[in-house]
Design an enzyme around this catalytic site. Structure first.
Site, PDB file in Angstrom:
ATOM      1  N   ILE A 180       8.739   5.348  -0.138  1.00  0.00           N
ATOM      2  CA  ILE A 180       9.183   4.027   0.299  1.00  0.00           C
ATOM      3  C   ILE A 180       8.405   2.925  -0.403  1.00  0.00           C
ATOM      4  O   ILE A 180       8.968   1.900  -0.809  1.00  0.00           O
ATOM      5  CB  ILE A 180       9.054   3.909   1.827  1.00  0.00           C
ATOM      6  CG1 ILE A 180      10.064   4.833   2.518  1.00  0.00           C
ATOM      7  CG2 ILE A 180       9.249   2.465   2.280  1.00  0.00           C
ATOM      8  CD1 ILE A 180       9.827   4.982   4.009  1.00  0.00           C
ATOM      9  N   GLY A 181       7.102   3.120  -0.572  1.00  0.00           N
ATOM     10  CA  GLY A 181       6.287   2.105  -1.232  1.00  0.00           C
ATOM     11  C   GLY A 181       6.719   1.860  -2.661  1.00  0.00           C
ATOM     12  O   GLY A 181       6.825   0.711  -3.106  1.00  0.00           O
ATOM     13  N   TYR A 238       0.463  12.464  13.599  1.00  0.00           N
ATOM     14  CA  TYR A 238       1.299  11.468  12.923  1.00  0.00           C
ATOM     15  C   TYR A 238       2.041  10.632  13.968  1.00  0.00           C
ATOM     16  O   TYR A 238       2.058   9.398  13.890  1.00  0.00           O
ATOM     17  CB  TYR A 238       2.293  12.155  11.984  1.00  0.00           C
ATOM     18  CG  TYR A 238       3.160  11.187  11.217  1.00  0.00           C
ATOM     19  CD1 TYR A 238       2.717  10.648  10.010  1.00  0.00           C
ATOM     20  CD2 TYR A 238       4.410  10.792  11.694  1.00  0.00           C
ATOM     21  CE1 TYR A 238       3.499   9.744   9.291  1.00  0.00           C
ATOM     22  CE2 TYR A 238       5.196   9.895  10.988  1.00  0.00           C
ATOM     23  CZ  TYR A 238       4.739   9.378   9.797  1.00  0.00           C
ATOM     24  OH  TYR A 238       5.517   8.476   9.100  1.00  0.00           O
ATOM     25  N   SER A 248       2.494   4.520  -4.747  1.00  0.00           N
ATOM     26  CA  SER A 248       2.609   5.494  -5.833  1.00  0.00           C
ATOM     27  C   SER A 248       3.793   6.435  -5.667  1.00  0.00           C
ATOM     28  O   SER A 248       4.089   7.225  -6.568  1.00  0.00           O
ATOM     29  CB  SER A 248       1.315   6.317  -5.950  1.00  0.00           C
ATOM     30  OG  SER A 248       1.053   7.023  -4.750  1.00  0.00           O
ATOM     31  N   SER A 249       4.486   6.369  -4.535  1.00  0.00           N
ATOM     32  CA  SER A 249       5.658   7.226  -4.325  1.00  0.00           C
ATOM     33  C   SER A 249       6.453   6.721  -3.125  1.00  0.00           C
ATOM     34  O   SER A 249       6.033   5.794  -2.423  1.00  0.00           O
ATOM     35  CB  SER A 249       5.237   8.690  -4.096  1.00  0.00           C
ATOM     36  OG  SER A 249       4.521   8.824  -2.876  1.00  0.00           O
ATOM     37  N   THR A 298       0.846  -1.195   0.000  1.00  0.00           N
ATOM     38  CA  THR A 298       0.000   0.000   0.000  1.00  0.00           C
ATOM     39  C   THR A 298       0.886   1.251   0.000  1.00  0.00           C
ATOM     40  O   THR A 298       2.039   1.210   0.410  1.00  0.00           O
ATOM     41  CB  THR A 298      -0.936   0.030   1.221  1.00  0.00           C
ATOM     42  OG1 THR A 298      -0.181   0.264   2.417  1.00  0.00           O
ATOM     43  CG2 THR A 298      -1.712  -1.279   1.358  1.00  0.00           C
ATOM     44  N   GLY A 299       0.329   2.351  -0.494  1.00  0.00           N
ATOM     45  CA  GLY A 299       1.122   3.567  -0.609  1.00  0.00           C
ATOM     46  C   GLY A 299       2.233   3.406  -1.630  1.00  0.00           C
ATOM     47  O   GLY A 299       3.345   3.909  -1.453  1.00  0.00           O
TER      48      GLY A 299
END
Length: 336
Positions: free
Chosen positions: A22-23, A157, A19-20, A16-17
């Site tokens: 670490i992912g 966060y 698109s940019s 997941t995540g």
């Protein structure tokens, strides 16, 4: 109980995540190493471009989804099972952020951070374990140095990463007690050069910047994929363990450092080009996607010797021994 994980080339990996940041770095590396990969993010256009760039044909599936919505993540799992027959590793990496003083950030923004980071990881963990319970595999949750050491201006966060750590620890113990063959790992990056700042909503008068040292996203990606093949409890990137231990064992000193140095260091003094970020769905894509690395103005470290040493202790010990033997030999020749 011994848990055995497949080599990466035999795995289906959900990220997941993707698109940019670490992912994306993890997805690229996993494809290079022969894995079949499922890319998950909110930005459909970016996912299509990334799949084309990876040029791996049917080995890559992309599914547009918001991790904060359980039904959408359930769809990710069902489409993965339909396409690949199942998955072996599930990586909960997607995250969002807002920077600003606690009392100045709107409740809706705090809530959105928790929805994406904590509830997205909660939903993903639940869905992954349900599928992996009988066949075995790896669940990898992305925490942070902020899972222990909270940063100024980053209350929701930091809270979300504290919560992810607690949930991951509880889940691990429960699975171990029931002898479920699922490895549960918490990866804790420290400052990482990604598009994180561009994607964060910002209430500060200038663009926020992470305090150094800052690591390349590929450093984290290598650690994640190592944990996908070799069961590990916690993986610390760079100085994350030092800062975590400081917060746990010397909290007043950690407070003083954050108050005296970090508080001002986070405020770069430079204009923020994307103050709205991509916190809410209406802003997805506005700050850009499709890049693993960000625009950190200082030195970016390409390796973490600490992480390498903890993940490859035998190789590290052997290297140190060879180096020591070479040094002894050199000194012996000089002494003749």
């Amino acid at each position: 109980m011994h848990i055995s994980l497949k080599p990466l080339r035999e795995q289906v990996v959900v990220i997941t995540g993707a698109s940019s940041g670490i992912g994306l770095a993890t997805a690229r590396m996993a494809v290079e190493r022969g894995a079949r990969v499922v890319l998950v993010a909110r930005n459909e256009e970016a996912l299509q471009d990334i799949k084309q760039q990876l040029n791996a044909g049917e080995r890559v599936l992309h599914v547009q989804a918001d991790v904060g919505d359980r039904e959408q993540l359930e769809r990710v799992a069902s489409e993965t099972i339909a396409h690949f027959g199942g998955f072996d590793t599930w990586i909960n990496n997607a995250g969002s952020s807002v920077w600003g003083r606690f009392d100045q950030v709107k409740d809706e923004d705090h809530h959105q951070v928790m929805q994406t980071n904590f509830w997205g990881t909660h939903y993903g963990s639940s869905i992954a374990v349900k599928h992996l319970r009988d066949k075995g595999g790896a669940l990898i949750n992305i925490g942070s140095v902020e899972s222990a050491n909270a940063l100024p201006f980053h209350s929701s966060y930091s809270a979300s990463k504290h919560a992810i750590k607690a949930m991951t620890d509880v889940l691990r113990v429960e699975l171990q007690k029931s002898r479920t063959p699922v490895s549960v790992t918490l990866v804790r990056p420290s400052s990482t050069d990604t598009q994180f700042m561009d994607h964060s909503k910002n209430y500060l008068p200038s663009a926020p910047v992470f305090p150094p040292p800052v690591y390349a996203p590929e450093v984290v990606a290598r650690a994640i994929l190592n944990a996908a093949e070799h069961p590990q409890r916690d993986v610390y990137i760079g100085n994350a363990k030092l800062l975590s231990k400081l917060a746990q064992n010397a909290p007043r000193l950690a407070d003083w450092i954050n108050r005296t140095f970090v508080y001002d260091a986070i405020q770069s003094g430079r204009p923020d080009q994307h103050p709205r970020g991509a916190l809410h769905d209406s802003d997805v894509g506005a700050a850009g996607d499709g890049k693993a690395s960000g625009n950190y103005p200082g030195m970016v470290l390409k390796r973490s010797l600490y992480t390498q040493a903890t993940q490859h202790p035998l190789a590290t010990t052997a290297a140190v021994a060879v180096g020591a033997a070479a040094l002894v030999a050199l000194l012996g020749r000089r002494g003749r």
